[in-house]
Design an enzyme around this catalytic site. Structure first.
Site, mmCIF file in Angstrom:
data_model
loop_
_atom_site.group_PDB
_atom_site.id
_atom_site.type_symbol
_atom_site.label_atom_id
_atom_site.label_comp_id
_atom_site.label_asym_id
_atom_site.label_seq_id
_atom_site.Cartn_x
_atom_site.Cartn_y
_atom_site.Cartn_z
ATOM 1 N N LYS A 13 0.838 -1.212 0.000
ATOM 2 C CA LYS A 13 0.000 0.000 0.000
ATOM 3 C C LYS A 13 0.873 1.262 0.000
ATOM 4 O O LYS A 13 0.684 2.164 -0.809
ATOM 5 C CB LYS A 13 -0.918 0.011 1.243
ATOM 6 N N ARG A 88 -10.134 0.168 8.749
ATOM 7 C CA ARG A 88 -9.616 -1.161 9.067
ATOM 8 C C ARG A 88 -10.577 -1.984 9.891
ATOM 9 O O ARG A 88 -10.247 -3.111 10.263
ATOM 10 C CB ARG A 88 -8.366 -0.969 9.893
ATOM 11 N N ARG A 127 12.232 -4.470 5.319
ATOM 12 C CA ARG A 127 11.870 -3.082 4.999
ATOM 13 C C ARG A 127 12.716 -2.071 5.778
ATOM 14 O O ARG A 127 12.972 -2.228 6.961
ATOM 15 C CB ARG A 127 10.393 -2.832 5.331
ATOM 16 N N ARG A 160 11.017 -0.189 11.291
ATOM 17 C CA ARG A 160 9.874 0.047 12.171
ATOM 18 C C ARG A 160 9.903 -0.933 13.336
ATOM 19 O O ARG A 160 10.240 -2.100 13.159
ATOM 20 C CB ARG A 160 8.568 -0.111 11.387
ATOM 21 N N ARG A 171 -0.279 -8.636 13.741
ATOM 22 C CA ARG A 171 -0.827 -7.719 12.740
ATOM 23 C C ARG A 171 -1.659 -8.493 11.711
ATOM 24 O O ARG A 171 -2.715 -8.024 11.274
ATOM 25 C CB ARG A 171 0.311 -6.945 12.055
HETATM 26 P P1 AP5 Z 1 4.913 -1.397 1.953
HETATM 27 O O1 AP5 Z 1 4.410 -0.789 0.692
HETATM 28 O O2 AP5 Z 1 5.671 -0.515 2.890
HETATM 29 O O3 AP5 Z 1 3.723 -2.164 2.707
HETATM 30 P P2 AP5 Z 1 2.344 -1.638 3.302
HETATM 31 O O4 AP5 Z 1 1.237 -2.326 2.600
HETATM 32 O O5 AP5 Z 1 2.308 -0.144 3.335
HETATM 33 O O6 AP5 Z 1 2.456 -2.298 4.737
HETATM 34 P P3 AP5 Z 1 2.451 -1.702 6.203
HETATM 35 O O7 AP5 Z 1 3.272 -2.625 7.033
HETATM 36 O O8 AP5 Z 1 2.805 -0.253 6.228
HETATM 37 O O9 AP5 Z 1 0.942 -1.880 6.549
HETATM 38 P P4 AP5 Z 1 0.272 -1.989 7.909
HETATM 39 O O10 AP5 Z 1 -1.117 -1.930 7.494
HETATM 40 O O11 AP5 Z 1 0.674 -3.122 8.740
HETATM 41 O O12 AP5 Z 1 0.887 -0.723 8.706
HETATM 42 P P5 AP5 Z 1 0.290 0.719 9.041
HETATM 43 O O13 AP5 Z 1 1.430 1.654 9.024
HETATM 44 O O14 AP5 Z 1 -0.897 1.004 8.206
HETATM 45 O O15 AP5 Z 1 5.834 -2.646 1.550
HETATM 46 C C1 AP5 Z 1 6.485 -3.453 2.507
HETATM 47 C C2 AP5 Z 1 7.899 -3.824 2.036
HETATM 48 O O16 AP5 Z 1 7.827 -4.623 0.863
HETATM 49 C C3 AP5 Z 1 8.766 -2.603 1.657
HETATM 50 O O17 AP5 Z 1 10.078 -2.859 2.060
HETATM 51 C C4 AP5 Z 1 8.655 -2.537 0.130
HETATM 52 O O18 AP5 Z 1 9.854 -2.013 -0.447
HETATM 53 C C5 AP5 Z 1 8.466 -3.998 -0.261
HETATM 54 N N1 AP5 Z 1 7.537 -4.159 -1.381
HETATM 55 C C6 AP5 Z 1 6.393 -3.440 -1.617
HETATM 56 N N2 AP5 Z 1 5.779 -3.880 -2.732
HETATM 57 C C7 AP5 Z 1 6.551 -4.922 -3.202
HETATM 58 C C8 AP5 Z 1 6.422 -5.803 -4.318
HETATM 59 N N3 AP5 Z 1 5.391 -5.694 -5.185
HETATM 60 N N4 AP5 Z 1 7.362 -6.762 -4.499
HETATM 61 C C9 AP5 Z 1 8.416 -6.869 -3.612
HETATM 62 N N5 AP5 Z 1 8.579 -6.052 -2.544
HETATM 63 C C10 AP5 Z 1 7.661 -5.098 -2.331
HETATM 64 O O19 AP5 Z 1 -0.234 0.501 10.545
HETATM 65 C C11 AP5 Z 1 0.645 0.313 11.619
HETATM 66 C C12 AP5 Z 1 -0.130 0.223 12.931
HETATM 67 O O20 AP5 Z 1 -0.851 1.462 13.166
HETATM 68 C C13 AP5 Z 1 -1.221 -0.844 13.003
HETATM 69 O O21 AP5 Z 1 -0.699 -2.100 13.383
HETATM 70 C C14 AP5 Z 1 -2.169 -0.246 14.061
HETATM 71 O O22 AP5 Z 1 -1.669 -0.445 15.366
HETATM 72 C C15 AP5 Z 1 -2.125 1.229 13.753
HETATM 73 N N6 AP5 Z 1 -3.168 1.650 12.804
HETATM 74 C C16 AP5 Z 1 -2.970 2.201 11.572
HETATM 75 N N7 AP5 Z 1 -4.146 2.458 10.965
HETATM 76 C C17 AP5 Z 1 -5.119 2.069 11.830
HETATM 77 C C18 AP5 Z 1 -6.549 2.066 11.768
HETATM 78 N N8 AP5 Z 1 -7.213 2.514 10.686
HETATM 79 N N9 AP5 Z 1 -7.234 1.576 12.846
HETATM 80 C C19 AP5 Z 1 -6.593 1.129 13.934
HETATM 81 N N10 AP5 Z 1 -5.249 1.093 14.055
HETATM 82 C C20 AP5 Z 1 -4.508 1.564 13.006
HETATM 83 ZN ZN ZN Z 2 2.277 1.307 4.923
#
Ligand code: AP5
Ligand code: ZN
Length: 213
Positions: A13, A88, A127, A160, A171
């Site tokens: 994402k 979410r 990452r 992270r 997660r």
């Molecule tokens: P990347 O694009 O960074 O992945 P992402 O989908 O953004 O994953 P996240 O880990 O950021 O998602 P998340 O939902 O767990 O975390 P968030 O910050 O939202 O890609 C990952 C890696 O793979 C990178 O190194 C990239 O280079 C590589 N990559 C990408 N695409 C690739 C491909 N096609 N092929 C190969 N490699 C690739 O949330 C964190 C925390 O915040 C949650 O756990 C929760 O506690 C809280 N939180 C956030 N939003 C909410 C909400 N709405 N409600 C409640 N709690 C929330």
């Molecule tokens: Zn993200």
């Protein structure tokens, strides 16, 4: 356009967001990035959110709904937006519908980053991010020119705190239990586009572009 990106941790994402943002001039609202900034700044919101985040659990609906409600007021978000990591839970999705209804608009498309859990550990543990810009790299799939250093600013990259194999398990559990029902919620409205998120980044970008024409 008003877009939602949904998918498990590491599904891409955050990698696709800047590309969509630049192409369509939308504002990018990532609740995870906003919460991490609040934790780093030790704001009241950050203090409340930290423990859940460190443990890979969701932060309370009220807190994140409040952040999004505020952010959607920004002038730059009036023509369209990308929501990355929100909603979410079904409660968050219902609240979002209410917020948008008040503004007389609705969600155009939900991009579902569909991918098998088995691929995610390698993506997450490899990452590296540049905290102030949100740019992310991968030690194997998207390495920076100099290991540990941001290509653009020359500043150090960090990992992270929740990017460990153990926290990833929680997660993923939260994703399957609380977020997959959100995909069903939007499926009923017929606005979900399923992406093959296991493909290389450039191929995922092409799929996104096809959906958004
Ligand atoms: P990347 O694009 O960074 O992945 P992402 O989908 O953004 O994953 P996240 O880990 O950021 O998602 P998340 O939902 O767990 O975390 P968030 O910050 O939202 O890609 C990952 C890696 O793979 C990178 O190194 C990239 O280079 C590589 N990559 C990408 N695409 C690739 C491909 N096609 N092929 C190969 N490699 C690739 O949330 C964190 C925390 O915040 C949650 O756990 C929760 O506690 C809280 N939180 C956030 N939003 C909410 C909400 N709405 N409600 C409640 N709690 C929330
Ligand atoms: Zn993200």
């Amino acid at each position: 356009k008003r877009l939602i990106l949904v998918g498990p941790p590491g599904s891409g994402k955050g990698t696709q967001s800047p590309i969509i943002k630049d192409e369509y001039c939308l504002c990018h609202l990532a609740t995870g990035d906003m919460l991490r900034a609040a934790v780093a700044a030790k704001t009241p919101l950050g203090i409340k959110a930290k423990e859940a985040m460190d443990n890979g659990q969701l932060v309370s609906d009220d807190l994140v709904v409040g952040i999004i409600d505020d952010a959607l007021k920004k002038p730059s978000c009036q023509k369209g937006f990308i929501l990355d990591g929100f909603p979410r839970t079904v409660v968050q999705a219902e609240k979002l519908d209410e917020m948008l209804a008040r503004r007389g608009v609705k969600v155009d498309k939900v991009l579902n980053f569909a991918i098998d859990d088995a691929i995610l550990e390698e993506r997450i543990t490899g990452r590296w991010i540049h905290p102030s810009s949100g740019r992310s790299y991968h030690s194997k799939f998207a390495p920076p020119k100099v290991p540990g250093i941001d290509d653009v600013t020359g500043e150090p990259l960090i990992q992270r705190k929740d990017d460990t194999a153990a926290v990833l398990k929680s997660r993923l559990e939260a994703f399957h239990k609380q977020t997959e029902p959100v995909i069903d919620y939007y499926n009923k409205k017929n606005i979900v586009a399923n992406l093959h998120a296991e493909k290389p980044p450039q191929e995922v970008t092409v799929e996104v572009q096809k959906v958004l024409v």
